[in-house]
Structures are given as C-alpha cells and as structure tokens.
Scaffold this active site. Structure first.
Site, PDB file in Angstrom:
ATOM      1  N   CYS A 198       1.023  -0.172   0.836  1.00  0.00           N
ATOM      2  CA  CYS A 198       1.337   0.855  -0.173  1.00  0.00           C
ATOM      3  C   CYS A 198       0.514   0.645  -1.433  1.00  0.00           C
ATOM      4  O   CYS A 198       0.028   1.625  -2.034  1.00  0.00           O
ATOM      5  CB  CYS A 198       2.830   0.852  -0.481  1.00  0.00           C
ATOM      6  SG  CYS A 198       3.853   1.427   0.888  1.00  0.00           S
ATOM      7  N   ASP A 199       0.342  -0.583  -1.866  1.00  0.00           N
ATOM      8  CA  ASP A 199      -0.534  -0.874  -3.003  1.00  0.00           C
ATOM      9  C   ASP A 199      -1.945  -0.355  -2.740  1.00  0.00           C
ATOM     10  O   ASP A 199      -2.545   0.325  -3.572  1.00  0.00           O
ATOM     11  CB  ASP A 199      -0.604  -2.384  -3.250  1.00  0.00           C
ATOM     12  CG  ASP A 199       0.441  -2.866  -4.236  1.00  0.00           C
ATOM     13  OD1 ASP A 199       0.886  -2.078  -5.083  1.00  0.00           O
ATOM     14  OD2 ASP A 199       0.823  -4.048  -4.160  1.00  0.00           O
ATOM     15  N   LEU A 200      -2.490  -0.729  -1.581  1.00  0.00           N
ATOM     16  CA  LEU A 200      -3.871  -0.378  -1.269  1.00  0.00           C
ATOM     17  C   LEU A 200      -4.033   1.126  -1.071  1.00  0.00           C
ATOM     18  O   LEU A 200      -4.999   1.722  -1.561  1.00  0.00           O
ATOM     19  CB  LEU A 200      -4.329  -1.138  -0.030  1.00  0.00           C
ATOM     20  CG  LEU A 200      -4.412  -2.663  -0.200  1.00  0.00           C
ATOM     21  CD1 LEU A 200      -4.679  -3.344   1.131  1.00  0.00           C
ATOM     22  CD2 LEU A 200      -5.497  -3.037  -1.214  1.00  0.00           C
ATOM     23  N   GLY A 219      -4.075   2.833  -4.376  1.00  0.00           N
ATOM     24  CA  GLY A 219      -5.379   2.682  -5.005  1.00  0.00           C
ATOM     25  C   GLY A 219      -6.414   3.618  -4.413  1.00  0.00           C
ATOM     26  O   GLY A 219      -7.229   4.221  -5.129  1.00  0.00           O
ATOM     27  N   LEU A 261       3.073   4.382  -5.383  1.00  0.00           N
ATOM     28  CA  LEU A 261       3.133   3.514  -4.216  1.00  0.00           C
ATOM     29  C   LEU A 261       3.995   4.117  -3.121  1.00  0.00           C
ATOM     30  O   LEU A 261       3.639   4.073  -1.940  1.00  0.00           O
ATOM     31  CB  LEU A 261       3.674   2.132  -4.602  1.00  0.00           C
ATOM     32  CG  LEU A 261       2.673   1.089  -5.095  1.00  0.00           C
ATOM     33  CD1 LEU A 261       2.003   1.549  -6.394  1.00  0.00           C
ATOM     34  CD2 LEU A 261       3.352  -0.254  -5.309  1.00  0.00           C
TER      35      LEU A 261
END
Length: 410
Positions: free
Chosen positions: A172-174, A177, A204
């Site tokens: 979710c972070d990636l 981004g 996220l």
C-alpha cells in the site's frame, strides 16, 4: 543540480516534504526520471527512516538511502516562522510540492495547498496520506499494515483457514507512491496545456483497494466475498505454486492451450481425458484435487528439471526465488535491475532501478541519498537567498547544514 544525462522530467522542480516511504517513493520516481528534487528534513533528526537502522549513525541508514537517492537535501525547521518562510520562497518557483503529513498539518503551518497556490498558481501540490484529504477517517494516521487490513488485501492473502497475513512487501505504501507520481505527471501534462496547477490527493487505503481488481469485481458482479487462495488464482486453474522433488515451481496454465501443453509436457495425457478437468470452470471447482494430482506427479523431478521441460513446451512457469536468488539471475542482471552509488558513510550502495525503460530519456541513478542538510546552502543560494540571509537563518536555527568536512563523496 547538475545531471550528466538528460531525463524525461529534466527541469521539473520538486519540493519533497515527506517522511518514510509513500511520499518519498513518489518523489524518488520523479527524481530518477530527471526532476530536481529537494528533500526537506527536520534539523537534528531528519526523516524517520534515518533511525531505521542497527547503527546509531543517522547517516548510515539503508532505509533512508533506498528512498532518497537522486535528491538534494536541506534541513529546515517547519515549526519556526523563519523556516516556514523558507518553504514559501522555495515553493514560489517550484513546479511540484509533495507532502505526506496527516491532512490539515500543512495547513496549520501555513504551507497547505491554498496557501502555496496563492504564491504560485501553477503549483502542483501532491498529498499522500493514510485515508485521503476528505472523509471521516481523514485525520487518522496512515500505516501500510492498517491500509492492507482495511483495503481488504489481508482478507485475501495467505491460505484458507489461517490467521490474517499481510503481503510481504509494503504494497500500500509503494502503490500510493506510484499513484502519487502518476497523478503528478498527469497534472504536469495538464499544466503544459492549460498553464494551471492543481491539487493531487491519494491515500494508502485507496492504493490497496485499487489492487483488489478481481476480488472487488467478484463482489460487484456475483455478490461473493473473496477468500484467501494461497498461491492459487481465483479465476484460473492450475495457476499456483506446486511442490517438486526439491521445492516448488510456479505454474500458470491460465487457458486451455497451456493446460494441454502442461499435461503433455509432464507426461499426464490422462488428465486431459478426465471429465472433472475438462474446462477451466471444471478445474476451478476441482482445484484441490487437481493440485494434489499434479504435486504427486511433480515430486519425481527437481524444480530446475521441470522448469526446463515446461518452458520448452511454452508453459509459463518459474522457480520461487528468495531475494538473493533474484539478484543472481542472469536475466535480472541483463535487465540492469540494480545500480550503485557511493555514499560518504556507507560506501558503495546498491539500488533498485526504475522498472520502466524509456528509449530516449531513460531514468538514471546519479547521486546517493543526501546527508542531513547536505545541500542547504547550495539550494538556498541557488534559489535566490543571499549569503547574509542564509547566515541569519542558520544562526536562528531555522535551517541547518552538514559540516563540509563530513562529506567524503557526493
């Protein structure tokens, strides 16, 4: 910032006011594609990833280095009036601001979108947060684990009947981004046509939800709530990891042609004759029995032997690599999935490269992550601050810079 090679985003000025991963990954992608990204950190402690290390030295954090290559770094106290004014002056001629504080935090500092748009109407202002800039959860903190849980990802990950598990990478972070960078580039393309900037908002949890393409549409279309399937695909079979004599092999027989090729390659034409495996729908209904039958047969040879046999017949398959094996594979080496820089504390550092190859303006890794405040003087003087202003800001602790003798290499 001097670059020896041109990039697709050369000339784009980005002010990176982010922490840890999601926002930093957005600006990292922009930097790799040529943007001049200036990373803003707290004096003294810097980005939280500087302390995600076994070393007490905040400059020796591989976590920070991984997220902040190709960026210049400045140290500014955002809580001070003088520090806030520094950011406003830098934003006045920036193309993009990226931030990932909780919604409302930048507004309280006088550095929100409306504040900076008044200074720079063409500004593209990107916010990455846990739940987005609107809605009842907007002020909650954002963490990958929570986003994986609330996006439904954890509910479909792992094996049936076991405790919930997250995806092994911070997906979710990636993804947030990635979506943020996509939003920034889209807004930039729009600005080239209209001259107008805009606000880019992603989260996220929505980055997680966006990944549930099959699972959400199973709910929309059939009213079924998806469950974990281990390594198996929920819409095709066999499409999973199967046991071999020395480990496992991932096999993707996602259509009838490949199913036929698989049975022929492994010497099991009888499976083609079995009524319970005649179509993909049949194989899905009888997936457990099919998996058992295939595994029992594949146990007689090694993974490497089966990979060679199946690939010769055009069956999509591959060994299950650990991370070390990934980076030893000759194909990955040929595709240049890594590159190196020299860090003043860590020495030679290996980085993952951008997995998009542009023929004319490819991404490049040209500088390691900055030391805390390494480029404060350079950036501020370049952006119109006088020596006297710089020294006054330094004396007031509104900014900080690295002592030059600590820098062994750029």
């Amino acid at each position: 910032m001097t670059r020896t090679k041109s990039g697709a985003l050369d000339g784009l000025k980005v002010l990176d006011i982010t922490q840890v991963m999601a926002g930093a990954y957005c600006s990292l992608l922009l930097a790799d594609l040529g943007a001049d990204v200036v990373k803003v950190e707290r004096p003294g402690t810097g980005d939280d990833t500087r302390r995600m290390s076994e070393s007490a030295d905040i400059e020796a954090s591989h976590a920070f280095v991984a997220m902040n290559r190709n960026k210049r770094g400045i140290a500014v106290d955002l809580k001070s009036d003088a520090g806030q004014e520094v950011i406003r002056r830098l934003a006045a001629d920036a193309d993009v601001v990226v931030e990932n504080f909780r919604p409302g935090a930048m507004d309280r500092l006088g550095l929100g979108y409306e504040h900076l748009r008044a200074i720079n109407p063409g500004l593209i202002y990107c916010s990455v947060s846990g739940f987005g800039a609107t809605g009842p959860y907007r002020e909650l903190g954002g963490f990958d684990l929570v986003a994986q849980a609330m996006s439904g990802i954890m509910s479909v990950t792992g094996h049936p009947g076991t405790d919930p598990v997250k995806v092994g990478v911070p997906i979710c972070d990636l993804n947030a981004g990635l979506f943020a960078a996509f939003g920034v580039v889209s807004a930039y393309a729009s600005r080239l046509l209209t001259g107008e900037g805009q606000y880019v908002d992603t989260s996220l949890v929505e980055a997680g939800i966006a990944a549930t393409v099959w699972e959400s549409n199973e709910w929309f279309g059939a009213g079924r709530v998806a469950e974990p399937t281990g390594s198996a695909h929920r819409l095709a079979a066999p499409y999973e990891a199967l046991g071999t004599a020395d480990g496992h092999i991932a096999v993707g027989a996602a259509n009838q042609r490949v199913w036929t090729a698989l049975c022929t390659a492994i010497g099991r034409p009888d499976l083609l004759e079995a009524e319970q495996y005649a179509t993909n729908a049949d194989r899905l209904r009888n997936r457990v029995d099919l998996s058992t039958a295939l595994t029992d047969h594949l146990q007689h040879r090694t993974t490497a032997e089966w990979v060679e046999l199946l690939r010769a017949r055009g069956v999509p398959c591959g060994p299950i690599y650990d991370i070390a094996a990934v980076h030893r594979d000759p194909h990955m080496i040929d595709r240049q999935v890594t590159d190196t820089t020299t860090h003043p504390v860590l020495g030679s550092v290996t980085h993952l490269t951008v997995p998009v190859k542009l023929s004319r303006t490819p991404a490049h890794i040209e500088r390691t992550a900055p030391l805390l405040g390494q480029h404060t003087r350079e950036v501020l003087l370049q952006r119109g601050f006088s020596e006297e202003e710089f020294e006054a800001l330094l004396a007031s602790d509104a900014i900080a810079e690295t002592i030059p003798h600590t820098i062994a290499a750029n």
